[in-house]
Design a protein around this motif. Structure first.
Motif, PDB file in Angstrom:
ATOM      1  N   LEU A   1      76.342  56.130  31.463  1.00  0.00           N
ATOM      2  CA  LEU A   1      76.345  54.681  31.323  1.00  0.00           C
ATOM      3  C   LEU A   1      77.791  54.195  31.364  1.00  0.00           C
ATOM      4  O   LEU A   1      78.623  54.632  30.577  1.00  0.00           O
ATOM      5  N   ALA A   2      78.082  53.285  32.300  1.00  0.00           N
ATOM      6  CA  ALA A   2      79.438  52.757  32.434  1.00  0.00           C
ATOM      7  C   ALA A   2      79.634  51.539  31.538  1.00  0.00           C
ATOM      8  O   ALA A   2      80.663  51.400  30.879  1.00  0.00           O
TER       9      ALA A   2
ATOM     10  N   ILE B   1      74.048  52.324  39.736  1.00  0.00           N
ATOM     11  CA  ILE B   1      72.626  52.000  39.593  1.00  0.00           C
ATOM     12  C   ILE B   1      72.533  50.986  38.471  1.00  0.00           C
ATOM     13  O   ILE B   1      73.102  51.187  37.392  1.00  0.00           O
ATOM     14  N   GLN B   2      71.830  49.891  38.736  1.00  0.00           N
ATOM     15  CA  GLN B   2      71.690  48.845  37.732  1.00  0.00           C
ATOM     16  C   GLN B   2      70.228  48.752  37.303  1.00  0.00           C
ATOM     17  O   GLN B   2      69.327  48.751  38.138  1.00  0.00           O
ATOM     18  N   ILE B   3      70.010  48.658  36.000  1.00  0.00           N
ATOM     19  CA  ILE B   3      68.656  48.550  35.459  1.00  0.00           C
ATOM     20  C   ILE B   3      68.594  47.315  34.566  1.00  0.00           C
ATOM     21  O   ILE B   3      69.398  47.171  33.642  1.00  0.00           O
ATOM     22  N   VAL B   4      67.640  46.426  34.860  1.00  0.00           N
ATOM     23  CA  VAL B   4      67.452  45.211  34.064  1.00  0.00           C
ATOM     24  C   VAL B   4      66.218  45.391  33.190  1.00  0.00           C
ATOM     25  O   VAL B   4      65.189  45.874  33.653  1.00  0.00           O
ATOM     26  N   GLN B   5      66.348  44.986  31.934  1.00  0.00           N
ATOM     27  CA  GLN B   5      65.210  45.027  31.015  1.00  0.00           C
ATOM     28  C   GLN B   5      65.087  43.677  30.316  1.00  0.00           C
ATOM     29  O   GLN B   5      66.087  42.988  30.099  1.00  0.00           O
ATOM     30  N   MET B   6      63.837  43.334  29.988  1.00  0.00           N
ATOM     31  CA  MET B   6      63.548  42.104  29.272  1.00  0.00           C
ATOM     32  C   MET B   6      62.614  42.437  28.122  1.00  0.00           C
ATOM     33  O   MET B   6      61.696  43.251  28.281  1.00  0.00           O
ATOM     34  N   GLU B   7      62.834  41.814  26.991  1.00  0.00           N
ATOM     35  CA  GLU B   7      61.985  42.028  25.820  1.00  0.00           C
ATOM     36  C   GLU B   7      60.546  41.658  26.186  1.00  0.00           C
ATOM     37  O   GLU B   7      60.308  40.655  26.859  1.00  0.00           O
ATOM     38  N   PRO B   8      59.554  42.471  25.821  1.00  0.00           N
ATOM     39  CA  PRO B   8      58.164  42.240  26.236  1.00  0.00           C
ATOM     40  C   PRO B   8      57.615  40.850  25.901  1.00  0.00           C
ATOM     41  O   PRO B   8      56.921  40.244  26.717  1.00  0.00           O
TER      42      PRO B   8
ATOM     43  N   LEU C   1      79.522  41.342  27.747  1.00  0.00           N
ATOM     44  CA  LEU C   1      79.717  42.616  28.432  1.00  0.00           C
ATOM     45  C   LEU C   1      80.235  43.654  27.444  1.00  0.00           C
ATOM     46  O   LEU C   1      81.287  43.481  26.831  1.00  0.00           O
ATOM     47  N   PHE C   2      79.473  44.731  27.280  1.00  0.00           N
ATOM     48  CA  PHE C   2      79.826  45.848  26.398  1.00  0.00           C
ATOM     49  C   PHE C   2      80.371  46.974  27.269  1.00  0.00           C
ATOM     50  O   PHE C   2      79.715  47.384  28.228  1.00  0.00           O
ATOM     51  N   GLN C   3      81.543  47.478  26.913  1.00  0.00           N
ATOM     52  CA  GLN C   3      82.155  48.547  27.693  1.00  0.00           C
ATOM     53  C   GLN C   3      82.610  49.677  26.784  1.00  0.00           C
ATOM     54  O   GLN C   3      82.867  49.474  25.595  1.00  0.00           O
ATOM     55  N   ASN C   4      82.736  50.855  27.375  1.00  0.00           N
ATOM     56  CA  ASN C   4      83.325  52.013  26.690  1.00  0.00           C
ATOM     57  C   ASN C   4      82.703  52.298  25.328  1.00  0.00           C
ATOM     58  O   ASN C   4      83.395  52.625  24.368  1.00  0.00           O
ATOM     59  N   GLY C   5      81.396  52.134  25.208  1.00  0.00           N
ATOM     60  CA  GLY C   5      80.708  52.446  23.959  1.00  0.00           C
ATOM     61  C   GLY C   5      80.903  51.415  22.867  1.00  0.00           C
ATOM     62  O   GLY C   5      80.580  51.679  21.714  1.00  0.00           O
TER      63      GLY C   5
ATOM     64  N   TYR D   1      74.962  52.152  35.506  1.00  0.00           N
ATOM     65  CA  TYR D   1      75.137  53.600  35.458  1.00  0.00           C
ATOM     66  C   TYR D   1      75.950  54.074  36.650  1.00  0.00           C
ATOM     67  O   TYR D   1      75.726  53.617  37.785  1.00  0.00           O
ATOM     68  N   ASN D   2      76.869  54.993  36.403  1.00  0.00           N
ATOM     69  CA  ASN D   2      77.532  55.676  37.504  1.00  0.00           C
ATOM     70  C   ASN D   2      76.477  56.542  38.186  1.00  0.00           C
ATOM     71  O   ASN D   2      75.426  56.829  37.614  1.00  0.00           O
ATOM     72  N   THR D   3      76.761  56.965  39.404  1.00  0.00           N
ATOM     73  CA  THR D   3      75.786  57.768  40.142  1.00  0.00           C
ATOM     74  C   THR D   3      76.242  59.218  40.271  1.00  0.00           C
ATOM     75  O   THR D   3      77.427  59.526  40.245  1.00  0.00           O
ATOM     76  N   GLN D   4      75.243  60.058  40.418  1.00  0.00           N
ATOM     77  CA  GLN D   4      75.471  61.481  40.638  1.00  0.00           C
ATOM     78  C   GLN D   4      74.820  61.789  41.976  1.00  0.00           C
ATOM     79  O   GLN D   4      73.602  61.677  42.127  1.00  0.00           O
TER      80      GLN D   4
END
Length: 118
Positions: free
Chosen positions: A50-51, A2-9, A71-75, A32-35
């Motif tokens: 969060l992947a 699942i991908q979520i895009v956000q933009m600063e207001p 790209l940020f990975q693994n925390g 996000y990984n899925t359940q």
């Protein structure tokens, strides 16, 4: 995923008013990984952990390609810029419908920014 895009207001307000991204606009894309069998049970799939997440910066003055991806990975708390030639960047350049962004997947932006609204 699942991908979520956000933009600063403030960047979104600028986009709505001017019809283009302001230099310095940052988009955050969370992967996000899925359940598939959550408890309690619901139809469809839901977010799990969060992947990774990516920051996409649009800045015509700062970057020679008008944009940069991190790209940020693994925390990780820091990330280097993804180099040109990466499959993700090539896809943005080839398939994104508006200024290197995939507004074709988001009805609010698609109807505002694309001539046919796809």
């Amino acid at each position: 995923m699942i991908q979520i895009v956000q933009m600063e207001p403030g960047a979104y307000r600028y986009l709505k008013q001017h019809g283009n991204y302001a230099d310095g606009t940052m988009l955050s894309l969370s992967f996000y990984n899925t359940q598939e069998k959550p408890s309690p049970a619901v139809d469809g799939v839901v977010q799990k952990d969060l992947a990774s997440f990516e920051i996409h910066i649009l800045d015509r003055e700062k970057y020679s390609d008008k944009r940069a991806f991190f790209l940020f990975q693994n925390g990780d708390n820091t990330a280097g810029m993804i180099p040109k030639g990466n499959a993700c960047i090539d896809c943005h350049e080839k398939d994104a419908e508006y200024d290197g962004t995939f507004v074709q997947f988001y009805p609010v932006l698609r109807d505002r920014l694309l001539p046919e609204g796809l």
